[in-house]
Design a protein around this motif. Sequence first.
Motif, PDB file in Angstrom:
ATOM      1  N   HIS A  75       0.841  -1.206   0.000  1.00 58.13           N
ATOM      2  CA  HIS A  75       0.000   0.000   0.000  1.00 58.13           C
ATOM      3  C   HIS A  75       0.876   1.256   0.000  1.00 58.13           C
ATOM      4  O   HIS A  75       0.596   2.221  -0.707  1.00 58.13           O
ATOM      5  CB  HIS A  75      -0.901   0.010   1.234  1.00 58.13           C
ATOM      6  N   ASP A  80      -0.627   4.747  -1.309  1.00 57.09           N
ATOM      7  CA  ASP A  80      -1.818   4.810  -0.456  1.00 57.09           C
ATOM      8  C   ASP A  80      -1.372   4.770   1.007  1.00 57.09           C
ATOM      9  O   ASP A  80      -1.456   3.738   1.673  1.00 57.09           O
ATOM     10  CB  ASP A  80      -2.747   3.642  -0.775  1.00 57.09           C
ATOM     11  N   SER A  83      -4.044   3.674   3.783  1.00 55.84           N
ATOM     12  CA  SER A  83      -4.265   2.229   3.888  1.00 55.84           C
ATOM     13  C   SER A  83      -3.049   1.531   4.475  1.00 55.84           C
ATOM     14  O   SER A  83      -3.176   0.557   5.228  1.00 55.84           O
ATOM     15  CB  SER A  83      -4.585   1.639   2.509  1.00 55.84           C
TER      16      SER A  83
END
Length: 258
Positions: A75, A80, A83
């Motif tokens: 992630h 991201d 996350s």
Amino acid sequence: MTMVLAVALATGCSLLPEQIDMTAGWSASKLYSEAKSAMNDNNWEEAVKYFQKLESRYPYGRYAQQAQMEVAYAHWKEGDSASALAACDRFIKLHPNHPHVDYMYYLKGLITFNGDLGFMGYLNTQDQTERDPKSARESFDTFKELVQRFPNSKYTPDAIQRLNYLVNALAAHEVHVARYYLKRGAYVASANRSQYAIKQYPNTPAQEEALFILVAAYDKMGMEALRADAERVMRLNYPNSVYYTQGLEKKKPWWQVF
């Protein structure tokens, strides 16, 4: 005839390639192997999908725990951060005594250390102390917990170096704010931020400027006794400070190497 055709069409649609899960029936080791292969190819999104399938189908055992760790890294690499942080926190909560939980603290610290370019951005020409220090504080807290809980971890030496860097960065941020207030005539606020930097971040490069700003703020407010005391401390600690001759337009900030 029409009904038969409709059934045939419906059946055909249900067998479209994009609706077929090619991983159906894969073992945990097969899913893990494919996920690692995707990571080796920098295909982070694909790796996340394989790891999530692995944990969903095989929630127990070493592959599931390893997938929880790897998915946090994947992630992060795919950009991201939210996350990635959630995956780190989840693993730490579920497996507080895992032999590699120290890595999850380290990874969590790295994610916030580099968040929004974070304080690593000091190496460019922009004054990074203008950034919101929230990520740096979160990173500092995480690395500090790692160092305290796992002093013998192989990640601890690097975490200590990053902690030292973050202390300097956070101190510089406070001094930047103090300087900002001073230039705009908010002398009380300037003095308060300088005092905070001096007390919270002793022995950092920003201390010298913090003391100089404190002297200047007291001078502007006509607080002669406090000004004299602050100047005495500064001259004792920095007898040859360039601030005495150059003021706030002195040398380059501490983070700018070139």
